[in-house]
Design an enzyme around this catalytic site. Structure first.
Site, PDB file in Angstrom:
ATOM      1  CE  LYS A  23      -1.834   1.679   3.957  1.00 23.24           C
ATOM      2  NZ  LYS A  23      -1.547   3.123   4.146  1.00 23.24           N
ATOM      3  CG  ASN A  24       2.439   2.675   3.558  1.00 24.32           C
ATOM      4  OD1 ASN A  24       1.251   2.913   3.373  1.00 24.32           O
ATOM      5  ND2 ASN A  24       2.967   2.543   4.757  1.00 24.32           N
ATOM      6  CB  CYS A 117      -4.451   6.036  10.976  1.00 22.81           C
ATOM      7  SG  CYS A 117      -4.904   4.523  10.137  1.00 22.81           S
ATOM      8  NE  ARG A 122      -0.330  10.422  10.183  1.00 16.02           N
ATOM      9  CZ  ARG A 122      -0.587   9.321   9.482  1.00 16.02           C
ATOM     10  NH1 ARG A 122      -1.726   8.692   9.623  1.00 16.02           N
ATOM     11  NH2 ARG A 122       0.302   8.846   8.617  1.00 16.02           N
ATOM     12  CG  ASP A 308       2.990   1.551   9.518  1.00 21.14           C
ATOM     13  OD1 ASP A 308       2.644   2.469  10.290  1.00 21.14           O
ATOM     14  OD2 ASP A 308       3.103   1.707   8.294  1.00 21.14           O
ATOM     15  NE  ARG A 400      -7.177   4.374   5.436  1.00 18.32           N
ATOM     16  CZ  ARG A 400      -6.251   4.792   6.297  1.00 18.32           C
ATOM     17  NH1 ARG A 400      -6.521   4.858   7.573  1.00 18.32           N
ATOM     18  NH2 ARG A 400      -5.080   5.169   5.875  1.00 18.32           N
TER      19      ARG A 400
HETATM   20  C1  UD1 Z   1       4.254   6.904   6.274  1.00 18.26           C
HETATM   21  C2  UD1 Z   1       3.421   5.659   6.118  1.00 18.26           C
HETATM   22  C3  UD1 Z   1       2.922   5.185   7.464  1.00 18.26           C
HETATM   23  C4  UD1 Z   1       4.078   5.014   8.433  1.00 18.26           C
HETATM   24  C5  UD1 Z   1       4.940   6.275   8.473  1.00 18.26           C
HETATM   25  C6  UD1 Z   1       6.191   6.091   9.298  1.00 18.26           C
HETATM   26  C7  UD1 Z   1       2.444   5.942   3.945  1.00 18.26           C
HETATM   27  C8  UD1 Z   1       1.200   6.145   3.159  1.00 18.26           C
HETATM   28  N1  UD1 Z   1       2.295   5.942   5.260  1.00 18.26           N
HETATM   29  O1  UD1 Z   1       3.392   7.905   6.817  1.00 18.26           O
HETATM   30  O2  UD1 Z   1       2.253   3.942   7.292  1.00 18.26           O
HETATM   31  O3  UD1 Z   1       3.572   4.761   9.716  1.00 18.26           O
HETATM   32  O4  UD1 Z   1       5.341   6.630   7.152  1.00 18.26           O
HETATM   33  O5  UD1 Z   1       6.938   5.037   8.821  1.00 18.26           O
HETATM   34  O6  UD1 Z   1       3.503   5.708   3.413  1.00 18.26           O
HETATM   35  N2  UD1 Z   1       5.855  14.734  10.610  1.00 18.26           N
HETATM   36  C9  UD1 Z   1       5.901  16.086  10.919  1.00 18.26           C
HETATM   37  N3  UD1 Z   1       5.783  16.990   9.894  1.00 18.26           N
HETATM   38  C10 UD1 Z   1       5.647  16.591   8.597  1.00 18.26           C
HETATM   39  C11 UD1 Z   1       5.613  15.222   8.294  1.00 18.26           C
HETATM   40  C12 UD1 Z   1       5.730  14.305   9.332  1.00 18.26           C
HETATM   41  O7  UD1 Z   1       6.014  16.464  12.077  1.00 18.26           O
HETATM   42  O8  UD1 Z   1       5.548  17.463   7.720  1.00 18.26           O
HETATM   43  C13 UD1 Z   1       5.950  13.740  11.712  1.00 18.26           C
HETATM   44  C14 UD1 Z   1       4.663  12.934  11.827  1.00 18.26           C
HETATM   45  O9  UD1 Z   1       3.699  13.612  12.572  1.00 18.26           O
HETATM   46  C15 UD1 Z   1       5.159  11.692  12.501  1.00 18.26           C
HETATM   47  C16 UD1 Z   1       6.566  11.522  11.917  1.00 18.26           C
HETATM   48  O10 UD1 Z   1       6.938  12.783  11.403  1.00 18.26           O
HETATM   49  O11 UD1 Z   1       5.258  11.881  13.877  1.00 18.26           O
HETATM   50  C17 UD1 Z   1       6.650  10.479  10.815  1.00 18.26           C
HETATM   51  O12 UD1 Z   1       5.797  10.843   9.774  1.00 18.26           O
HETATM   52  P1  UD1 Z   1       6.060  10.442   8.254  1.00 18.26           P
HETATM   53  O13 UD1 Z   1       7.353   9.720   8.131  1.00 18.26           O
HETATM   54  O14 UD1 Z   1       5.853  11.646   7.421  1.00 18.26           O
HETATM   55  O15 UD1 Z   1       4.880   9.431   7.993  1.00 18.26           O
HETATM   56  P2  UD1 Z   1       3.832   9.423   6.808  1.00 18.26           P
HETATM   57  O16 UD1 Z   1       4.523   9.724   5.526  1.00 18.26           O
HETATM   58  O17 UD1 Z   1       2.629  10.199   7.187  1.00 18.26           O
END
Ligand code: UD1
Length: 427
Positions: A23-24, A117, A122, A308, A400
């Site tokens: 998915k990711n 989620c 986030r 995850d 999902r």
């Molecule tokens: C992706 C994955 C998700 C996984 C996560 C971490 C997808 C669709 N989802 O989510 O399944 O759990 O990576 O491996 O690929 N953050 C900030 N500011 C930002 C972006 C992120 O503070 O602009 C923080 C987030 O709140 C979180 C951390 O960074 O605490 C990690 O987030 P991120 O690596 O961006 O995860 P996702 O890309 O949302």
């Protein structure tokens, strides 16, 4: 119609199951299709609520989209920058990574805030900061985000945290614009490498994916035909391995490799599981009760233990021998499943970002509710170790991320079925 997943626990797992496409991995590749002025054929694309929502977003932007089984063809010959309403973007977190690709392709993007989620705050500040550093003009409005490409200049962007989504967004924006971009402290997740592989096939120049420094030479790309096979879903693979570690038994998974999930297989091996790669995938044997008591399990960016898989690991530990502590460092609020595990009789305490699990002999089936995707999967796994029947509500969360979770677990010998929930207000 409201559905639930009903599990009758107590059976060890035996059998073989194929691991779905990631998915990711699929979501950023689908967003990347916006950059190619031709047809992309994406194979091994899991058919999930999230991937379908992403293809609906592509269709809303003018792409032709055609699904055939787990293959989706995206014709991005013409793309228009239509505003993306909340009804589309709220269906998945990854809607935000459309931003980089759409901006690069059309010069402007307007989209409502992303869904996904609820794991605590986030924010998307790193995405927006990075796009601005590359010359885009980005405004946060009450409805969401409005952005213009601006005079994109290749630049060095230093991420203060290796965010997966921000890295993907910046790769996509950088690929479609002129000049060289360097992303420092980039995420190193295997899904980033999968995205880079797609971009290279589409004629873009991306170097260093999988390391903390990614270089993208913008302005490449071609108008032809791109074919890409999505990587296996490492989180789904871990889910089935954790299922067998918790319920015991012997399973083989096909179509996956051990390397991308090393942090998880090491933890499962430490607990007594025997795991090896086979010609077709991976084999796990769990003949004894899982042995907890190793060092603290701490989630973190790849190659650390994946956040995850943390919920599923709690389910493994719930009936393990001994006590273990798990620290969640990635998301601020990712223990919603702990309260539901307690309803099943697990001894789990959480304080801030740490969960302490004291293994109990057995869990007792009851009604529980999935609050998010992986937490929901963890409850189904806990049901495999529970006496009697466990009924998991909140199935749309689970759908999902898994192509019919109950089917894969049934193929592995579990007694799991999907039912219409009837009165869903029972608790
Ligand atoms: C992706 C994955 C998700 C996984 C996560 C971490 C997808 C669709 N989802 O989510 O399944 O759990 O990576 O491996 O690929 N953050 C900030 N500011 C930002 C972006 C992120 O503070 O602009 C923080 C987030 O709140 C979180 C951390 O960074 O605490 C990690 O987030 P991120 O690596 O961006 O995860 P996702 O890309 O949302």
């Amino acid at each position: 119609m409201l559905e639930r997943i009903t599990v009758r626990g107590g059976r060890p797992l035996e059998g073989c199951a194929a691991v779905q496409g990631s998915k990711n991995g699929a979501l950023p590749v689908l967003a990347a299709c916006l950059l190619t002025r031709g047809v992309s054929v994406i194979e091994n694309c899991p058919r999930l609520a999230d991937t379908e929502a992403m293809t609906e977003i592509l269709a809303a932007l003018g792409c032709g989209v055609e699904w055939a089984g787990s293959t989706v063809a995206v014709d991005a010959a013409t793309v228009r920058s239509a505003p993306l309403p909340r009804s589309l973007t709220s269906r998945l977190r990854s809607s935000v990574i459309v931003l980089g690709a759409l901006l690069a392709r059309t010069g402007s993007a307007v989209l409502a805030g992303p869904g996904g989620c609820d794991l605590g705050g986030r924010p998307v500040d790193l995405h927006l900061k990075g796009l601005r550093a590359l010359g885009a003009s980005v405004r946060e409005t009450e409805e969401g985000i409005a952005a213009d490409r601006g005079a994109h200049r290749g630049a060095e962007v230093v991420l203060s945290y290796p965010s997966v989504g921000a890295t993907e967004n910046l790769m996509l924006f950088a690929a479609g614009c002129q000049g060289e971009t360097v992303i420092v402290n980039a995420a190193r997740e295997p899904e980033i490498c999968d995205l880079a592989a797609y971009l290279k096939r589409a004629g873009f120049s991306v170097r260093g994916a999988g390391s903390a420094c990614i270089r993208v030479d913008g302005g490449g790309g071609h108008t032809g035909f791109v074919s890409h096979r999505v990587m296996p879903d490492r989180i789904a693979a871990c889910t089935w391995l954790c299922a067998a570690a918790a319920a015991r038994g012997e399973i083989e998974l096909t179509g996956c490799r051990a390397e991308p999930i090393r942090a998880v297989t090491e933890e499962l091996s430490r607990g007594g599981c025997r795991i090896r790669e086979t010609d077709r995938g991976m084999f796990l044997s769990a003949r004894r009760r899982f042995q907890a008591g190793g060092p603290l399990i701490r989630t973190g960016p790849y190659p650390c233990f994946p956040t995850d898989v943390q919920p599923m690991m709690l389910s493994v530990l719930a009936t393990a021998e001994g006590c273990a502590a798990v620290e969640e460092t990635v998301f601020e609020n990712r223990f919603a499943h702990a309260a539901e595990l307690r309803r099943l009789g697990a001894d789990v305490e959480t304080e801030g970002r740490v969960a302490v699990v004291r293994g109990v002999e057995t869990l007792r089936g009851t009604d529980v509710a999935a609050q998010d995707l992986r937490g929901g999967a963890a409850l189904v796994l806990a049901g495999l170790c529970a006496e009697g029947e466990t009924r998991v509500r909140g199935v749309p969360h689970i759908d999902r991320g898994y192509e019919r979770m109950e089917k894969t677990l049934s193929a592995l010998g579990a007694d799991v079925r999907r039912e219409t929930a009837g009165d869903d207000t029972e608790r």
